[in-house]
Design a protein around this motif. Sequence first.
Motif, PDB file in Angstrom:
ATOM      1  N   CYS A 275     -27.585 -10.433  40.080  1.00  0.00           N
ATOM      2  CA  CYS A 275     -26.767  -9.597  39.330  1.00  0.00           C
ATOM      3  C   CYS A 275     -25.345 -10.109  38.986  1.00  0.00           C
ATOM      4  O   CYS A 275     -24.551 -10.532  39.800  1.00  0.00           O
ATOM      5  CB  CYS A 275     -26.566  -8.410  40.543  1.00  0.00           C
ATOM      6  SG  CYS A 275     -25.357  -7.286  39.672  1.00  0.00           S
TER       7      CYS A 275
ATOM      8  N   THR B  38     -22.545  -8.648  37.899  1.00  0.00           N
ATOM      9  CA  THR B  38     -21.497  -7.651  38.530  1.00  0.00           C
ATOM     10  C   THR B  38     -21.275  -7.638  39.801  1.00  0.00           C
ATOM     11  O   THR B  38     -20.453  -6.814  40.442  1.00  0.00           O
ATOM     12  CB  THR B  38     -21.458  -6.309  37.686  1.00  0.00           C
ATOM     13  OG1 THR B  38     -22.513  -5.590  38.377  1.00  0.00           O
ATOM     14  CG2 THR B  38     -21.545  -6.220  36.366  1.00  0.00           C
TER      15      THR B  38
ATOM     16  N   ALA C  50     -23.314  -6.069  41.974  1.00  0.00           N
ATOM     17  CA  ALA C  50     -23.715  -4.730  42.398  1.00  0.00           C
ATOM     18  C   ALA C  50     -24.600  -4.719  43.432  1.00  0.00           C
ATOM     19  O   ALA C  50     -24.897  -3.538  44.035  1.00  0.00           O
ATOM     20  CB  ALA C  50     -24.025  -3.952  41.221  1.00  0.00           C
ATOM     21  N   LEU C  51     -25.340  -5.508  43.993  1.00  0.00           N
ATOM     22  CA  LEU C  51     -26.289  -5.791  44.659  1.00  0.00           C
ATOM     23  C   LEU C  51     -25.919  -6.412  46.102  1.00  0.00           C
ATOM     24  O   LEU C  51     -25.219  -7.522  45.944  1.00  0.00           O
ATOM     25  CB  LEU C  51     -27.595  -6.318  44.274  1.00  0.00           C
ATOM     26  CG  LEU C  51     -28.098  -5.683  43.110  1.00  0.00           C
ATOM     27  CD1 LEU C  51     -29.389  -6.459  42.435  1.00  0.00           C
ATOM     28  CD2 LEU C  51     -28.364  -4.218  42.996  1.00  0.00           C
TER      29      LEU C  51
ATOM     30  N   MET D   9     -24.089  -2.209  35.371  1.00  0.00           N
ATOM     31  CA  MET D   9     -23.942  -2.107  34.135  1.00  0.00           C
ATOM     32  C   MET D   9     -25.304  -1.944  33.287  1.00  0.00           C
ATOM     33  O   MET D   9     -25.442  -2.244  32.280  1.00  0.00           O
ATOM     34  CB  MET D   9     -23.006  -3.126  33.529  1.00  0.00           C
ATOM     35  CG  MET D   9     -23.781  -4.753  33.518  1.00  0.00           C
ATOM     36  SD  MET D   9     -22.847  -5.860  32.384  1.00  0.00           S
ATOM     37  CE  MET D   9     -23.864  -7.254  32.685  1.00  0.00           C
ATOM     38  N   TYR D  10     -26.445  -1.660  34.168  1.00  0.00           N
ATOM     39  CA  TYR D  10     -27.680  -1.335  33.712  1.00  0.00           C
ATOM     40  C   TYR D  10     -28.340  -2.496  32.738  1.00  0.00           C
ATOM     41  O   TYR D  10     -29.223  -2.317  31.924  1.00  0.00           O
ATOM     42  CB  TYR D  10     -27.689  -0.023  32.734  1.00  0.00           C
ATOM     43  CG  TYR D  10     -26.523   0.978  33.459  1.00  0.00           C
ATOM     44  CD1 TYR D  10     -26.538   1.457  34.610  1.00  0.00           C
ATOM     45  CD2 TYR D  10     -25.569   1.518  32.439  1.00  0.00           C
ATOM     46  CE1 TYR D  10     -25.702   2.296  34.974  1.00  0.00           C
ATOM     47  CE2 TYR D  10     -24.760   2.429  32.933  1.00  0.00           C
ATOM     48  CZ  TYR D  10     -24.653   2.659  34.264  1.00  0.00           C
ATOM     49  OH  TYR D  10     -23.775   3.529  34.621  1.00  0.00           O
ATOM     50  N   CYS D  11     -28.271  -3.977  33.172  1.00  0.00           N
ATOM     51  CA  CYS D  11     -28.708  -4.852  32.248  1.00  0.00           C
ATOM     52  C   CYS D  11     -30.243  -5.313  32.587  1.00  0.00           C
ATOM     53  O   CYS D  11     -30.662  -5.707  31.598  1.00  0.00           O
ATOM     54  CB  CYS D  11     -27.828  -6.096  32.550  1.00  0.00           C
ATOM     55  SG  CYS D  11     -28.026  -6.787  34.223  1.00  0.00           S
ATOM     56  N   GLY D  12     -30.643  -4.822  33.876  1.00  0.00           N
ATOM     57  CA  GLY D  12     -32.017  -5.027  34.179  1.00  0.00           C
ATOM     58  C   GLY D  12     -32.358  -6.562  34.667  1.00  0.00           C
ATOM     59  O   GLY D  12     -33.471  -6.895  35.013  1.00  0.00           O
ATOM     60  N   ASN D  13     -31.344  -7.457  34.965  1.00  0.00           N
ATOM     61  CA  ASN D  13     -31.447  -8.805  35.389  1.00  0.00           C
ATOM     62  C   ASN D  13     -32.224  -8.501  36.625  1.00  0.00           C
ATOM     63  O   ASN D  13     -33.183  -9.257  37.012  1.00  0.00           O
ATOM     64  CB  ASN D  13     -30.111  -9.248  35.590  1.00  0.00           C
ATOM     65  CG  ASN D  13     -29.738 -10.118  34.429  1.00  0.00           C
ATOM     66  OD1 ASN D  13     -30.281 -10.149  33.379  1.00  0.00           O
ATOM     67  ND2 ASN D  13     -28.788 -10.993  34.452  1.00  0.00           N
TER      68      ASN D  13
ATOM     69  N   LEU E  51     -35.596   0.126  36.428  1.00  0.00           N
ATOM     70  CA  LEU E  51     -34.496   0.978  36.028  1.00  0.00           C
ATOM     71  C   LEU E  51     -34.865   1.974  34.664  1.00  0.00           C
ATOM     72  O   LEU E  51     -34.250   2.457  34.166  1.00  0.00           O
ATOM     73  CB  LEU E  51     -33.258   0.352  35.826  1.00  0.00           C
ATOM     74  CG  LEU E  51     -32.796  -0.772  34.599  1.00  0.00           C
ATOM     75  CD1 LEU E  51     -31.563  -1.047  34.559  1.00  0.00           C
ATOM     76  CD2 LEU E  51     -33.818  -1.804  34.669  1.00  0.00           C
TER      77      LEU E  51
HETATM   78 FE1  SF4 Z   1     -26.741  -5.705  38.685  1.00  0.00          FE
HETATM   79 FE2  SF4 Z   1     -27.685  -5.397  36.178  1.00  0.00          FE
HETATM   80 FE3  SF4 Z   1     -29.340  -4.978  38.238  1.00  0.00          FE
HETATM   81 FE4  SF4 Z   1     -27.149  -3.201  37.582  1.00  0.00          FE
HETATM   82  S1  SF4 Z   1     -29.033  -3.581  36.355  1.00  0.00           S
HETATM   83  S2  SF4 Z   1     -27.654  -3.790  39.569  1.00  0.00           S
HETATM   84  S3  SF4 Z   1     -25.769  -4.493  36.679  1.00  0.00           S
HETATM   85  S4  SF4 Z   1     -28.613  -6.845  37.747  1.00  0.00           S
END
Ligand code: SF4
Length: 382
Positions: free
Chosen positions: A231, A233, A235-236, A260-264, A274
């Motif tokens: 992630c 940012t 966020a996890l 930020m909804y990147c999907g990584n 997601l």
């Molecule tokens: Fe982190 Fe991206 Fe997953 Fe959101 S979607 S939790 S920013 S890795």
Amino acid sequence: MAFVSSGYNPAKPMEGRITDIGPKDYKEFLPPVIAKNFGKWVSHEILEPGLLVHEAQSGDKVYTVRVGSARLVSTELIREACAVAKKYCDGYLRWTTRNNIEFMTTSLESAKAMKADLNARKFEKGSYKFPVGGTGASVSNIVHTQGWVHCHTPATDASGTVKVIMDEIFEEFTHMRMPAIVRVAVACCLNMCGACHCSDLAVVGFHRKPPIVDHEYLDNMCEIPLAVAACPTGALKPGKTDLPDGKKVNTIIVNQDRCMYCGNCYTMCPSLPLSDKTGDGMIIMVGGKVSNRISMPKFSKVAVAFIPNEPPRWPTLTKTVKRILSVYAKEAHKYERIGDWAERIGWESFFKKCDLEFTHHLIDDFRDPAYFTWRQSTNFKF
Ligand code: SF4
Ligand code: SF4
């Protein structure tokens, strides 16, 4: 060693090998006239939509017929393209980076006959198998990504959206009546494996909701530290939770405000999907280009912040794309790309003329010293 049982001999690694790693040298596949004049071309011209001529220092000429193709095509269609190449081009053809097929020959008569032949080949329902066009001041074939067919993180489809957009603007592919070339691209998520950042008009899929955590399976399916580290940012974080049956399991906690909804994370862990029917949609970006003509190369800018996914025909998307392109075709000066036109009339006018709503999501506030210090253009300043 894993392969010894299947006959691999580490002492003689090349013994019995029938494949090699990586593609072959492209020079093995050049048509003879191109191999002969490699690097010695002096001019090129577009004779008519879809037909180009290149002339070499030696006086040799090569006529190219360009046809649009889908990115995913059947083996039958590839076989038919090869049969055309055999008939007119000694068996040579090539695919371009925008999924066009180009047939090259040294005779103008043969090129014209081939163009007529290609345009006459239709599918059962009457659509073109090999539409000729995509040259000069036309809408180019749309370069795009994998979409729902193949990738795991798309927020929209790519093949489907490209098909419906092209159905609407097909006439602009076969004619050369736009002010300048219009490069269109579609990427189904923000990873943008499709050159959207520098296309005249680009559609980019994006997610608007954080991942949903599948607590029951997560610890069995995923390496929690890997997913947490993926992630960008932060966020996890690893955590524990109680399942409805009272069982305590290791899991991942999502700080939704930081996402930020990147999907990584989903790439690393299939228990963090997601995709969402209402959360996913598309952005339209405009004004990017790589060319140095009139002004420096530019990044695309967001023009429409959200369009919902409306398969199978995506009517809002196609209507909006068509509107932007028809206003541009009517208003821009000859040779002006979409970005040049918008900058000349001012972005405010661009939004008004294209009947697009301006929202605070569209403010381009990315500034970096590189913008001012790197030479980004062949336009010299003294
Ligand atoms: Fe982190 Fe991206 Fe997953 Fe959101 S979607 S939790 S920013 S890795
Ligand atoms: Fe996959 Fe994103 Fe590339 Fe689409 S743009 S193919 S979703 S990585």
